[in-house]
Write an enzyme that holds these catalytic residues in place. Structure first.
Site, PDB file in Angstrom:
ATOM      1  N   ASP A   1       1.021  -1.388   0.187  1.00  0.00           N
ATOM      2  CA  ASP A   1       0.033   0.088  -0.026  1.00  0.00           C
ATOM      3  C   ASP A   1       0.910   1.320   0.001  1.00  0.00           C
ATOM      4  O   ASP A   1       2.141   0.994   0.072  1.00  0.00           O
ATOM      5  CB  ASP A   1      -1.030  -0.027   1.223  1.00  0.00           C
ATOM      6  CG  ASP A   1      -2.202   0.824   1.072  1.00  0.00           C
ATOM      7  OD1 ASP A   1      -2.248   1.589   0.059  1.00  0.00           O
ATOM      8  OD2 ASP A   1      -2.760   1.060   2.172  1.00  0.00           O
ATOM      9  N   GLU A   4       2.773   4.828  -4.215  1.00  0.00           N
ATOM     10  CA  GLU A   4       2.732   5.776  -5.244  1.00  0.00           C
ATOM     11  C   GLU A   4       4.089   6.536  -5.684  1.00  0.00           C
ATOM     12  O   GLU A   4       4.282   6.966  -6.755  1.00  0.00           O
ATOM     13  CB  GLU A   4       1.661   6.854  -5.244  1.00  0.00           C
ATOM     14  CG  GLU A   4       0.185   6.290  -5.163  1.00  0.00           C
ATOM     15  CD  GLU A   4      -0.226   5.278  -3.956  1.00  0.00           C
ATOM     16  OE1 GLU A   4      -1.005   4.687  -3.926  1.00  0.00           O
ATOM     17  OE2 GLU A   4       0.342   5.847  -2.787  1.00  0.00           O
ATOM     18  N   ASP A 840     -23.329 -39.868 -75.523  1.00  0.00           N
ATOM     19  CA  ASP A 840     -24.394 -38.814 -75.216  1.00  0.00           C
ATOM     20  C   ASP A 840     -25.588 -39.687 -75.439  1.00  0.00           C
ATOM     21  O   ASP A 840     -25.775 -40.576 -75.802  1.00  0.00           O
ATOM     22  CB  ASP A 840     -24.180 -37.495 -76.144  1.00  0.00           C
ATOM     23  CG  ASP A 840     -25.138 -36.529 -75.789  1.00  0.00           C
ATOM     24  OD1 ASP A 840     -25.606 -36.170 -74.529  1.00  0.00           O
ATOM     25  OD2 ASP A 840     -25.305 -35.446 -76.552  1.00  0.00           O
ATOM     26  N   GLU A 843     -29.475 -42.009 -71.517  1.00  0.00           N
ATOM     27  CA  GLU A 843     -30.325 -42.215 -70.549  1.00  0.00           C
ATOM     28  C   GLU A 843     -31.024 -43.666 -70.582  1.00  0.00           C
ATOM     29  O   GLU A 843     -31.570 -43.995 -69.470  1.00  0.00           O
ATOM     30  CB  GLU A 843     -31.429 -41.119 -70.545  1.00  0.00           C
ATOM     31  CG  GLU A 843     -30.451 -39.662 -69.715  1.00  0.00           C
ATOM     32  CD  GLU A 843     -29.880 -39.316 -70.954  1.00  0.00           C
ATOM     33  OE1 GLU A 843     -28.871 -38.588 -70.696  1.00  0.00           O
ATOM     34  OE2 GLU A 843     -30.303 -39.309 -72.005  1.00  0.00           O
ATOM     35  N   ASP A 947     -26.958 -30.253 -70.427  1.00  0.00           N
ATOM     36  CA  ASP A 947     -27.258 -28.860 -71.446  1.00  0.00           C
ATOM     37  C   ASP A 947     -27.772 -27.708 -70.389  1.00  0.00           C
ATOM     38  O   ASP A 947     -28.873 -27.586 -70.420  1.00  0.00           O
ATOM     39  CB  ASP A 947     -28.235 -29.443 -72.511  1.00  0.00           C
ATOM     40  CG  ASP A 947     -27.788 -30.568 -73.308  1.00  0.00           C
ATOM     41  OD1 ASP A 947     -26.562 -30.721 -73.325  1.00  0.00           O
ATOM     42  OD2 ASP A 947     -28.743 -31.333 -74.007  1.00  0.00           O
TER      43      ASP A 947
END
Length: 1196
Positions: A1, A4, A840, A843, A947
């Site tokens: 304490d 300072e 091509d 499918e 496409d």
């Protein structure tokens, strides 16, 4: 304490000398406007210098001396130093209190900003004198101050001589001060492990302990001025009462889920909440730990709005010095989705044999069905007495646990999930139809018609062995048959096989009648994994309704759970449902999805191969019934539904590794449907060379054929094409031609060998013999002989008048593969050379529905099944734009099957014969690109995304599409750059060229009657920017080729979403506007018009900007400059990328020296590899170089 340094006189007994230190030219605004007021003379001498220079360091120097003294006095014990005077750096040795405050309401307020400031200064052990130092404190003030002071890091009640006692007991044993002090100090002591952990993080990482709200919620500007609330770390919000006589206090609640600590109820998200002033309001988010050092510990888990949480615990003996540096401590990392209690460091054994005894989970909406606790070796199911769920507060208490401190655990609470499974997925339901199926009708629910809880099958016999489980199941006949047109199978068998430690298969089948099964060979382990300890999963069978549950052992998460109602197994419909472990699901192709992560909340996707350009929720050319799911523990799993129609098996499989393409096939490619003649191709080649744009492959679409017929050449417009191909190949270029499966059938006998020999070998698809011996005729591109096509007529009229009858090869037959190979070899030897093949329309696509005349023979339920998938042509039946489902095909085994069963496999069956023919014809690897695919097609071919359209949204769709395709183990993939349909525009095409330069399959392609969109069609500036970005691609081709090799050998992905590399970073789970090449190259393209800045995420590792070689931020979203000529690329630290100087094509670039990009990580280490061979050979000759930097290693 008093350090300072304080002095009760000015300077010294004799005053201070008149000099520039005691009376400097400028005196700050200080006490008495005098430098030595209440301290020493400024010219006093210290070891460190004049007091003038070191006055503010006096307290700091005293702390250093005191710390040294305390070490001498206390030895290995830690103790503590508190200093009144401080300076930056003092927090390393000391705490601080806020000085001699007053017992008033102003100073109770001021203590909060005071504490927050000192945490900024690196002094986290901070607090004010509770109830004030000077003056007498009122009972109300001291009550409120004891409440808030319980949450000061340094919590001390202290006052001066001559004033009334103010310790809590001084106010009386039954006083409010005593009651509230006991209550809130008990909370403090409960949370001390959390506070202690915050001090550990401050000590190790420099974090704050007490912090303002804005430190956690900086983006919320409302928090910037909040100074009457504060936080302990990131997870505890303290809102004290700081004014006299108040019953309500105004508080700001940031935008998160918060829980009232004392009532344990969720708080709403609002700007200002009125909070009871009678109790201190404390909110907790995420994790804290509990109880003092001799008592059992616990966890408070506060779930956020994602039902996640995280936290940690630091624990040592609490007293010894240097436990962190010496490693004598325990450090836990906690996380939830599943509660993971992971020991990150374990260097301490607590002598008190501490255990975690209670876990409180806030934010659990429903009571758990099951709570599992695992230490990694054994799993314990908690009994009912250990589980307490409060539905009103949404809090789950897990009690009487004995989880030993220092061990890893996971705790998994599985909520009781109530699911309504759609009983009428075909739509058009009403109450009468619903109840006729024995289902429940609730018009306000979604779905309206759903199964009862016990609908499905019941387990009747179960046999477990070391390699799997066999189960017999019987249909629950309390419920009527679902569809009169599709007979239910009442007795089924389920075979579950533990394929390996990480994979399993289950097959559900009719044991009494042989049924069609998908004729695809899969790479399964030779023997099942019979050692239970080596399996990362366990399997449970639910008896009623029958269901399979697959549980990941490490996290106890159920990753597959079909123990729900509605399982259906009938002639033409198989329906199975599973509860997902999270809503992060990816896969199900080939369907256009707006994001990589799918919305599966009652969405329907049709899985049926169609000649269908990409569009939202439209199934296109292939079928990939596979999904990848992420789990709360940040692991992932995949499920393959091995079906080619509505019946079949359910499996988790490895589906084969992708083909290794020829090196040149990774170069840039050009194609166009609509080249008028061979001169157009020659001019394009000349212009591309002149512009010096890297370019390896030129295509010819069906234009080169005579009347669009396979294996022919248009002798009028493309007579010189063979010579041009020879010239281009001599200059290092490659050529690829298109082939469709459909073969024209109206030619004069002897004039078209492809058809004639096909008839001789009986390779075309026909009707079943009981209906007809004829070919099932369709119509595709080939024209009749001797007709002039009038393109002004509508499409259907053109098909009727001008398109020839077409026969479809049955590629399942061995004789068909032989015939196909002969046609390809004859074309190569006698008409024109090529290097790869593009297949091509497989499918298979037809321009008529089912057959010419559209009269499909046989069972009408095959053409229009009882349950029709949600296709865009749902009302037209399955024959729309393809063959009749009753058509007959013959497997290699001789088994006759309906096209209904194998339709989705037509492109798959077309692919391997084409690949085999290419290799046997050319003697080189080449590449095959197929439009229609199925899982394992990638063994032989790549795939383009069909496409597409010349629109901005298709740039993003292409990234999503690629990431979905690679889930099906197809590495060679990409979209038609600049779009196939419609006219492209300049900026869009340029941005697409930049993006497409990083497609594995990089091809610019568009359709007939549209403007050109190749790089030299737009002018010199466009050509230059295309050249620049393709030069980057060509520079990095050795890296891309190495990724293709690793995919071929190890099954890795080439293109991958960020989550594949950074799955523990949840920010990556939704990212689909960026992607990676392998683990090390991050691509962030511009996908929108007019942008010069793109926002991208940079995961939390070091990254180098490819263009500037600078290191940027990490672990955050970043605005990246993207001028029109730039695409953002980042190289990941820790990796090495091989490269090579680019040239106009790979024939020449492969002659250049190689180089390495070495991106060092934070430890100065990097690794990588290079695969190198002749780029096109079929054999196994190659050089593989593994490179590691940091240890100086290169090895073959």
């Amino acid at each position: 304490d008093m350090n300072e340094v304080a002095n009760f006189i000015k300077g010294g007994i004799k005053g201070c000398a008149d000099n520039k230190l005691n009376y400097p030219p400028f005196t700050p605004c200080i006490l008495d406007d005098l430098m030595y007021s209440k301290t020493l003379c400024m010219d006093a001498k210290h070891k460190w210098g004049d007091h003038y220079d070191v006055h503010s360091l006096y307290g700091y120097s005293m702390v250093l001396a005191t710390d040294k003294a305390s070490k001498a006095v206390f030895g290995t014990s830690r103790s503590m130093v508190f200093t009144r005077s401080s300076f930056p750096g003092v927090g390393k040795y000391s705490g601080h209190w806020l000085g001699d405050n007053g017992a008033n309401w102003n100073d109770i307020k001021w203590a909060i900003p005071g504490m927050l400031e000192f945490n900024l200064f690196g002094i986290p052990y901070i607090g004010a004198d509770i109830c004030g130092f000077f003056d007498n404190s009122t009972e109300e003030l001291c009550t409120r101050w004891m409440q808030v002071g319980a949450f000061y890091p340094f919590s001390r009640n202290h006052n001066a001589q001559g004033y009334a006692d103010q310790d809590p007991a001084a106010y009386g044993i039954d006083s409010l001060v005593v009651t509230t002090s006991r209550h809130y100090l008990n909370i403090r002591y409960t949370l001390l492990p959390y506070l202690y952990t915050l001090f550990y993080k401050a000590h190790v990482n420099g974090e704050t302990v007490v912090r303002p709200v804005m430190h956690e919620f900086y983006s919320d500007i409302e928090t910037w001025a909040v100074h009457k609330q504060f936080m302990w770390g990131a997870h505890l919000l303290i809102t004290p009462v700081l004014d006299p006589g108040v019953e309500l206090v105004e508080a700001y609640i940031p935008d998160a889920i918060w829980y009232n600590f004392e009532t344990v109820r969720p708080s709403s998200l609002a700007s200002v909440n009125n909070v009871s002033g009678k109790n201190l309001y404390i909110c907790v988010m995420k994790f804290v730990c509990s109880l003092s050092r001799l008592h059992p510990m616990g966890l408070i888990v506060a779930l956020d709005d994602n039902k996640a949480a995280s936290g940690e615990l630091f624990w040592d003996d609490g007293d010894s010095r240097d436990t962190v540096s010496s490693g004598v401590y325990i450090h836990y990392q906690f996380s939830v989705d599943v509660l993971s209690m992971q020991v990150a460091h374990n260097g301490y054994t607590d002598p008190n044999n501490l255990k975690f005894e209670k876990i409180t989970v806030m934010g659990v909406n429903t009571a758990p069905a099951l709570v599992l606790v695992s230490d990694g070796n054994t799993v314990i199911t908690l009994n009912e007495s250990q589980i307490n769920h409060n539905s009103s507060t949404q809090v789950l208490h897990l009690e009487n646990l004995e989880l030993e401190l220092g061990k890893d655990y996971t705790v998994n609470w599985e909520s009781k999930i109530s699911v309504n499974i759609d009983c009428y997925p075909e739509g058009d339901e009403d109450q009468a139809k619903c109840e006729a199926r024995g289902c429940l009708w609730e018009p306000l629910s979604n779905p309206q018609c759903y199964y009862a809880e016990n609908h499905g099958y019941i387990t009747s016999n179960k046999v477990e062995t070391a390699s799997g489980i066999t189960v017999e199941i019987d249909r629950n006949t309390e419920f009527p048959s679902q569809r009169s047109r599709s007979r239910d199978i009442n007795k089924l068998q389920v075979d579950i096989t533990y394929l390996s430690g990480r994979s399993l298969r289950w097959k559900i089948f009719d044991p009494n009648n042989a049924r069609y099964e998908v004729p695809i060979h899969l790479d399964l382990p030779a023997t099942p994994e019979t050692d239970e300890t080596k399996r990362e999963y366990r399997v449970q069978i639910n008896n009623q309704p029958f269901g399979i549950q697959v549980i990941r052992k490490e996290s106890n998460e159920i990753i597959w759970d079909s123990a729900v109602p509605g399982f259906t197994f009938s002639d033409q419909l198989l329906q199975i449902s599973t509860i997902l472990p999270s809503d992060y699901v990816y896969g199900f192709g080939e369907t256009e999805h707006p994001t990589y992560k799918h919305d599966l909340n009652y969405q329907k996707y049709g899985l049926f191969a169609k000649d269908q350009p990409p569009g939202y929720k439209l199934n296109s050319y292939g079928v990939h019934p596979f999904y990848m799911g992420l789990e709360k523990s940040k692991s992932a799993h995949g499920v393959l539904l091995l079906n080619s129609n509505a019946m079949g098996e359910l499996n988790v499989y490895m589906i084969g590794r992708p083909v290794l393409p020829a090196y040149w096939s990774l170069g840039f490619q050009l194609c166009r449907y609509g080249y008028a003649n061979d001169t157009e191709i020659a001019d394009l080649y000349r212009d591309m060379k002149a512009a010096q744009i890297p370019y390896d492959v030129q295509y010819a679409d069906i234009d080169y054929m005579e009347r669009q017929m396979d294996f022919t050449l248009d002798q009028v417009n493309f007579k010189e094409l063979p010579a041009l191909v020879d010239q281009m190949r001599a200059e290092g270029m490659r050529f690829i031609f298109i082939l469709d499966p459909a073969i024209a059938g109206n030619e004069t006998k002897g004039s078209y060998p492809a058809f004639d020999t096909g008839i001789e070998k009986d390779i075309f698809i026909k009707w079943p013999s009981e209906f007809s011996s004829d070919i099932v005729w369709g119509k595709v591109w080939p024209d009749y002989p001797n007709v002039t096509v009038n393109n002004s007529l509508d499409w259907d009229t053109q098909v009727e008048l001008f398109r020839a009858f077409a026969a479809f090869p049955d590629f399942f037959k061995s004789s068909t593969a032989e015939w196909w190979g002969e046609q390809i070899k004859d074309f190569y030897n006698n008409i024109m050379k090529f290097d790869g093949l593009w297949i091509d329309m497989n499918e298979p696509a037809s321009f008529v529905h089912g057959t010419v005349g559209e009269n499909c023979l046989g069972n009408k339920d095959l053409e229009n099944p009882p349950y029709m998938p949600p296709l865009e042509s749902k009302l037209r039946g399955l024959k729309h734009k393809t063959l009749c489902m009753n058509s007959e095909q013959i497997l290699a085994s001789g088994t006759r099957v309906k096209h209904y069963d194998v339709h989705n496999l037509y492109g798959w069956s077309h692919t391997k014969p084409t690949y085999d023919a290419l290799l046997s014809t050319t003697g080189k690897r080449g590449v095959v690109v197929s439009r229609s695919t199925y899982p394992s097609s990638g063994r032989w071919a790549g795939h383009w995304l069909g496409d597409n359209y010349s629109t901005w949204d298709q740039l993003l769709m292409s990234i999503i599409g690629m990431c979905l395709v690679v889930l099906g183990k197809i590495s060679i993939t990409g979209a038609d750059i600049c779009g196939f349909f419609n006219a492209a525009e300049n900026e869009m095409c340029l941005r697409w060229m930049q993006l497409g330069a990083f497609y594995p399959f990089s091809r610019n392609h568009n359709t007939i009657n549209m403007p050109r969109q190749d790089p030299v069609a737009w002018g010199p500036e466009f050509a230059a920017m295309s050249r620049d970005v393709l030069n980057i691609r060509y520079t990095l081709l050795p890296y891309l080729y190495t990724l293709m090799y690793e995919a071929h050998v190890h099954g890795n992905t080439v293109v991958r979403p960020l989550l594949h590399e950074f799955v523990t970073d949840e920010k990556t789970w939704d990212i689909d506007r960026q992607f990676l090449w392998g683990p090390a190259l991050l691509i962030t393209p511009a996908l929108d018009p007019g942008v010069t800045v793109v926002r991208g995420y940079v995961p939390n590792v070091r990254w180098y900007d490819y263009h500037t070689v600078t290191v940027g931020v990490q672990g955050q979203f970043l605005d990246m400059d993207t001028p029109l000529k730039k695409i953002n690329l980042h190289v990941r630290a820790g990796h090495i990328l091989p490269w090579q100087k680019p040239e106009n094509n790979t024939h020449y670039s492969r002659l250049n020296p190689l180089g390495l990009i070495v991106a060092l990580n934070d430890e100065g280490v990097a690794h990588g590899s290079l695969f190198w061979d002749d780029g096109e050979g079929i054999g196994e000759f190659c050089l593989c170089v593994c490179v590691c930097v940091g240890m100086g290693i290169m090895r073959n």
